[in-house]
Design an enzyme around this catalytic site. Sequence first.
Site, PDB file in Angstrom:
ATOM      1  N   LEU A 127      78.871  76.268  90.644  1.00  0.00           N
ATOM      2  CA  LEU A 127      79.089  75.691  90.302  1.00  0.00           C
ATOM      3  C   LEU A 127      77.821  74.651  88.821  1.00  0.00           C
ATOM      4  CD1 LEU A 127      83.336  74.894  90.832  1.00  0.00           C
ATOM      5  CD2 LEU A 127      81.910  76.497  89.848  1.00  0.00           C
ATOM      6  N   CYS A 128      77.895  74.304  88.064  1.00  0.00           N
ATOM      7  CA  CYS A 128      77.399  73.802  86.988  1.00  0.00           C
ATOM      8  C   CYS A 128      77.993  72.193  86.889  1.00  0.00           C
ATOM      9  CB  CYS A 128      77.588  74.183  85.824  1.00  0.00           C
ATOM     10  SG  CYS A 128      75.833  73.386  84.716  1.00  0.00           S
ATOM     11  N   THR A 129      77.958  71.706  88.096  1.00  0.00           N
ATOM     12  CA  THR A 129      78.560  70.275  88.423  1.00  0.00           C
ATOM     13  C   THR A 129      77.642  69.639  89.765  1.00  0.00           C
ATOM     14  OG1 THR A 129      79.864  68.969  89.204  1.00  0.00           O
ATOM     15  CG2 THR A 129      80.278  71.339  89.242  1.00  0.00           C
ATOM     16  N   LEU A 141      85.313  75.569  85.932  1.00  0.00           N
ATOM     17  CA  LEU A 141      84.041  76.866  84.756  1.00  0.00           C
ATOM     18  C   LEU A 141      84.321  78.170  85.307  1.00  0.00           C
ATOM     19  CD1 LEU A 141      82.240  74.166  86.352  1.00  0.00           C
ATOM     20  CD2 LEU A 141      80.566  75.316  85.183  1.00  0.00           C
TER      21      LEU A 141
END
Length: 423
Positions: A350-352, A390
């Site tokens: 995930l983009c976190t 996401l």
Amino acid sequence: MTRFAELAERYGTPLYVYDLDQVVAARDSLFAALPEGFELFYALKANPHPDVVGVLREGPGRTCRAEISSTGELHAALATGHRAQDCLYTGPGKTDAELDEAIGRGVRLFSVESPSDLRHVGAAAARAGAVAQCLLRVNSPTAHASTGIRMTGRPSQFGIDGETLADVLPELIRAPGTRIVGAHFYTMSNATDEENLLAEYGHVAELAAGLERDLGLPLDLLDLGGGFAAPYAVPGARTPYPKLRAELARILDRSLPRWRSGSPRLACESGRYLVAESGYLVSRVVNIKVGRGSRFVVLDAGINALGGLSGLGRLLPVAVTLDRPEQATEAEQAAEAEQATEPGTLAGPLCTPGDTLGRNVDLPPLHVGDLVTIPNVGAYGLTASLLAFLGRPAPGEVTVRGGEVVSASRLEHRRTYLAAVGR
Ligand SMILES: Cc1ncc(COP(=O)(O)O)c(C=O)c1O
């Protein structure tokens, strides 16, 4: 090819695998650890997968009742053959709609968390022309055990403060639409120390006996709670409780001498002990990078697949084992995995930066494309994850029994419109 590699090839990754034989074994061992005659509620919050919920109510052997706290859990229990009249409905925020649904479907046993919750349950029962049997969940002012996840003795949305019961009980007993049938304690989770668990049960039994004797609390059913421990996302086994059966019986003989003839009936609850060990998360390494000297192994499963809640609200000390398909035996794989572990950060896709399963985890030698397995995630795995975050699909879920696949499925989230505004 190993069992997990074969399943991953067939159904893709990330993939949860639940071994139903292990669920049955855990259930049987918990019943065996408890005194004769105890009832056992399965807390569906740990894993509401229908095959898991279903197998816990199937014989042979003693079977579990369902502890539910939402309409979704109610449907999961009923769809797998649990009878509404055997369910226990719990939770501090029961809405009108879910109470109406539960009572309409035949649920009659509720744990109530406050005087207003009791009145609320009673009003719903009265609307349906029914009487709700209520266990008063007590937040006892004192506690015995000192380890595990403490859930009592402090301000909380759970339970009625024990010290107020002398004042409020007469009014509670008269609440329309209800009949108080006993008490519910849930004071701790994940108690790895048997002595502590026993001390806590001793305390709770004494307290319940006092409430019956001194305040006239009706005590047909006493739910002592749970606390049975299991590892989470790391290797290991369920905590054994070799003394529980005999010691708990002794405690009950002392505090509630008529318990052997069913007065009160006794129950415990469990989620993680029953299902944790049965679950494995199989995931694929999608990238490996070194950043400022640190190694990051990126998996296709992150906190969207394994949220790490476990009732604790904190991240996990995850451990993985390598599951390399081209190798012949599991023994060979284990030998290689033991050879050279290297610390690294295990990240999800995930983009976190929050999508980190573990920092400085000892990792086996890994390459892009490798399969890894995270053990002991049958409880609070998928169900306690950030599924919608996401927009990735949920992991697949496969159940196996006797080595054969029972079902393979995937949860879907899709938008449905509440009203045709502008459409
Ligand atoms: C009332 C109640 N019962 C049962 C459980 C299940 O706990 P565990 O999975 O630790 O057995 C919980 C967990 O939070 C709970 O709050």
